[in-house]
Design a protein around this motif. Structure first.
Motif, PDB file in Angstrom:
ATOM      1  N   VAL A   2       0.842  -1.198   0.000  1.00  0.00           N
ATOM      2  CA  VAL A   2       0.000   0.000   0.000  1.00  0.00           C
ATOM      3  C   VAL A   2       0.871   1.238   0.000  1.00  0.00           C
ATOM      4  CG1 VAL A   2      -1.758   1.263   1.246  1.00  0.00           C
ATOM      5  CG2 VAL A   2      -1.822  -1.225   1.211  1.00  0.00           C
ATOM      6  N   GLN A  62       1.266   4.183  -2.924  1.00  0.00           N
ATOM      7  CA  GLN A  62       1.023   5.615  -2.736  1.00  0.00           C
ATOM      8  C   GLN A  62       2.129   6.452  -3.345  1.00  0.00           C
ATOM      9  OE1 GLN A  62       1.062   5.812   1.431  1.00  0.00           O
ATOM     10  NE2 GLN A  62      -0.733   4.513   1.531  1.00  0.00           N
ATOM     11  N   HIS A  84      -6.095   6.334  -1.188  1.00  0.00           N
ATOM     12  CA  HIS A  84      -6.560   6.615   0.175  1.00  0.00           C
ATOM     13  C   HIS A  84      -7.203   7.997   0.261  1.00  0.00           C
ATOM     14  CE1 HIS A  84      -3.459   3.489   0.734  1.00  0.00           C
ATOM     15  NE2 HIS A  84      -4.316   3.046   1.640  1.00  0.00           N
ATOM     16  N   GLN A 118     -14.091   7.264  -1.178  1.00  0.00           N
ATOM     17  CA  GLN A 118     -13.516   6.374  -2.184  1.00  0.00           C
ATOM     18  C   GLN A 118     -13.369   7.120  -3.506  1.00  0.00           C
ATOM     19  OE1 GLN A 118     -14.330   2.071  -2.513  1.00  0.00           O
ATOM     20  NE2 GLN A 118     -16.187   2.504  -1.364  1.00  0.00           N
ATOM     21  N   THR A 130      -7.736  -4.803  -0.647  1.00  0.00           N
ATOM     22  CA  THR A 130      -7.352  -3.407  -0.426  1.00  0.00           C
ATOM     23  C   THR A 130      -5.899  -3.179  -0.831  1.00  0.00           C
ATOM     24  OG1 THR A 130      -8.871  -3.385   1.443  1.00  0.00           O
ATOM     25  CG2 THR A 130      -7.320  -1.548   1.287  1.00  0.00           C
ATOM     26  N   ALA A 143      -4.754  -0.854  -3.969  1.00  0.00           N
ATOM     27  CA  ALA A 143      -3.804   0.254  -3.817  1.00  0.00           C
ATOM     28  C   ALA A 143      -2.646   0.085  -4.797  1.00  0.00           C
ATOM     29  CB  ALA A 143      -3.298   0.322  -2.377  1.00  0.00           C
ATOM     30  N   VAL A 157     -10.627   4.602   2.255  1.00  0.00           N
ATOM     31  CA  VAL A 157      -9.741   3.847   3.153  1.00  0.00           C
ATOM     32  C   VAL A 157      -8.662   4.781   3.692  1.00  0.00           C
ATOM     33  CG1 VAL A 157      -8.115   1.920   3.288  1.00  0.00           C
ATOM     34  CG2 VAL A 157     -10.126   1.745   1.811  1.00  0.00           C
ATOM     35  N   ARG A 158      -8.526   4.781   5.010  1.00  0.00           N
ATOM     36  CA  ARG A 158      -7.417   5.529   5.625  1.00  0.00           C
ATOM     37  C   ARG A 158      -6.174   4.661   5.555  1.00  0.00           C
ATOM     38  NH1 ARG A 158      -9.645  10.635   6.845  1.00  0.00           N
ATOM     39  NH2 ARG A 158     -11.853  10.269   7.174  1.00  0.00           N
ATOM     40  N   LYS A 159      -5.010   5.295   5.590  1.00  0.00           N
ATOM     41  CA  LYS A 159      -3.774   4.499   5.541  1.00  0.00           C
ATOM     42  C   LYS A 159      -3.752   3.490   6.682  1.00  0.00           C
ATOM     43  CE  LYS A 159      -1.461   7.853   2.877  1.00  0.00           C
ATOM     44  NZ  LYS A 159      -0.752   9.107   2.835  1.00  0.00           N
ATOM     45  N   TYR A 216      -8.643  -0.949   5.768  1.00  0.00           N
ATOM     46  CA  TYR A 216      -9.003  -1.796   4.636  1.00  0.00           C
ATOM     47  C   TYR A 216     -10.456  -1.548   4.254  1.00  0.00           C
ATOM     48  CZ  TYR A 216     -11.169  -4.996   8.062  1.00  0.00           C
ATOM     49  OH  TYR A 216     -11.947  -5.527   9.058  1.00  0.00           O
ATOM     50  N   TRP A 217     -10.816  -1.960   3.053  1.00  0.00           N
ATOM     51  CA  TRP A 217     -12.170  -1.767   2.532  1.00  0.00           C
ATOM     52  C   TRP A 217     -13.190  -2.393   3.495  1.00  0.00           C
ATOM     53  CZ3 TRP A 217     -11.309  -3.433  -3.266  1.00  0.00           C
ATOM     54  CH2 TRP A 217     -11.204  -2.280  -4.070  1.00  0.00           C
TER      55      TRP A 217
END
Ligand code: HEM
Length: 409
Positions: free
Chosen positions: A29, A33, A49, A53, A87, A91, A397-399, A402-403
């Motif tokens: 992930v 990013q 993220h 969404q 997730t 990512a 989704v925040r760092k 997960y979904w």
């Protein structure tokens, strides 16, 4: 694995390191990013993220692969594990990376990633997940202990007049909307999610879309649908945060709390009777919408984006019936695509519009709008709804999350 390794750069990269990254999941992930080493803006990666969404207010991409899945296990832990892996994979894909090893690794084993997106840019890929009513309760069974968390707004859609829904193209416990400017990137993402989900989910149905029929960018040229009309002229703009808050994002007060910042998606596979339409006069075509075919101006207005003088439009025209002024201010964010799935065996194109609409509460938005359209829309002579689904799309989704983490925690 170094940060910012894109699919384009990945050919020849050591698979062993990537496989380790895949196992770590969350590690990928952060790598994804960082994947900002892409050429033109059109190739760029859309951040995965965030508070919401991606794939809802994001400028609409050219292509769609929409998939509905059935969960085929009763094991909640397996489902959660899969969502975590999905997730991490999502990512990676949206950042322009494969998930795990695509062209390296053990010669005896199939590669982790199927590889057809290697060398392609991220193509603004977005992956948007939704949870359907049957995930919460199916045949009276609370399969995953989620029944109490089902949002009231996640209704079972009613039957509308004229519906001829094919159950094999409707519903689904989960959905994933993949949008990208390159169809291969979108298809690769869905294919690999299905592969990762083997034994936990199976694809119930899926839909490819080739031409956007709506825009969330009013400053750009409005795309045209299969009837040849500009579509999306009066859509909600992706930059209009006030309208998004009012009409698209579920608020904490709407409940349940796990849906705050999320949205509800309704998808309808709408067959368009192209052959009949193509024999219809220009006047009749324009009367169907209450807008001209060339400029796209409403009757009684000069330019496409001029205000719509409702009383100048035919009473049964699509725009007059769907316009917010005649519907207590109700608006939806449309994000549909054209489709042509060959012919239907009777020599007619199996073509139409895969309608996708995001909203804050379908009970107050899609249902009243569609009830009115199904009853009175002149366009009903030329269309038929043949597939349908509704899903609750959780917030972004925040760092480290997960979904669906809010739903399953
Ligand atoms: C094959 C099916 C459909 C076609 C070809 C179609 C086409 C169009 C076109 C050409 C416009 C005018 C341009 C624009 O403002 O975007 C429009 C507007 C609109 N349509 Fe549809 N549409 C379809 C289905 C639906 C459905 C199922 C709904 C909702 C239940 C819907 C809701 C709307 C709304 C809200 C507007 C904007 C009206 C306004 O604000 O003036 N449409 N549609």
């Amino acid at each position: 694995m170094t940060a910012g390794v894109s699919r384009r750069r990945l050919l020849g990269y050591s698979g062993a390191t990537l496989a380790a990254g895949a196992a770590a999941g969350a590690g990928l992930v952060s790598v994804a990013q960082a994947g900002a080493d892409h050429g033109s803006a059109d190739d760029a990666a859309v951040p995965f993220h965030g508070a919401h969404q991606a794939g809802i207010s994001t400028p609409v991409q050219d292509r769609l692969h929409f998939a509905a899945f059935d969960v085929i296990t009763d094991d909640r832990d397996r489902l959660v594990r899969m969502l975590k892996e999905w997730t991490a994979a999502a990512a990676a894909f949206t950042g322009g990376h494969p998930y795990g090893s695509a062209a390296g690794g053990l010669g005896e084993a199939p590669p982790d990633d199927t590889g057809e997106a290697l060398g392609l840019p991220p193509a603004r890929l977005t992956l948007t997940i939704g949870f359907g009513p049957t995930l919460f309760e199916k045949d009276g069974k609370d399969r995953f202990g989620l029944k109490a968390k089902r949002p009231a707004a996640l209704i079972d859609l009613p039957h509308f007049p004229g519906d001829d829904l094919d159950p094999a193209r409707s519903g689904g416990d989960l959905c994933v909307q993949a949008c990208a400017d390159d169809p291969q990137v979108a298809v690769h993402a869905i294919r690999n999610l299905a592969r990762i989900g083997f034994g936990v989910v199976s694809v119930r149905w899926s839909q490819l879309g080739f031409g956007k029929t709506s825009s969330t960018t009013p400053d750009r040229q409005t795309p045209r649908n299969m009837f040849g009309f500009k579509d999306g002229t009066r859509n909600i703009a992706g930059t209009d945060t006030k309208a998004l808050d009012e009409h698209v994002w579920a608020s904490p007060a709407d409940g349940p709390s796990w849906m705050a910042g999320g949205s509800y998606v309704v998808a309808r596979r709408i067959r368009m009777h192209i052959e009949t339409w193509d024999r219809t006069s220009l006047q009749e075509q324009q009367d169907t919408f209450g807008r001209t075919k060339g400029e796209g101006n409403a009757y009684g207005a000069k330019r496409e984006h001029d205000p719509v003088p409702l009383d100048k439009l035919p009473a049964d025209s699509h725009v007059r019936l769907a316009h917010p002024d005649g519907n207590g201010g109700v608006r939806i964010l449309r994000r549909g695509y054209s489709f042509t799935d060959g012919t239907d065996g009777l020599g007619r194109l199996d073509a139409g519009l895969f309608f996708i609409a995001f909203q804050r509460d379908p009970r107050k938005q899609f249902v009243p709008l569609q009830s009115k359209l199904a009853a009175s829309d002149h366009m009903n002579e030329y269309i038929q709804h043949v597939g349908s689904g509704i899903w609750a799309c959780p917030p972004g989704v925040r760092k480290g999350g997960y979904w669906g983490d809010g739903l399953f925690s």
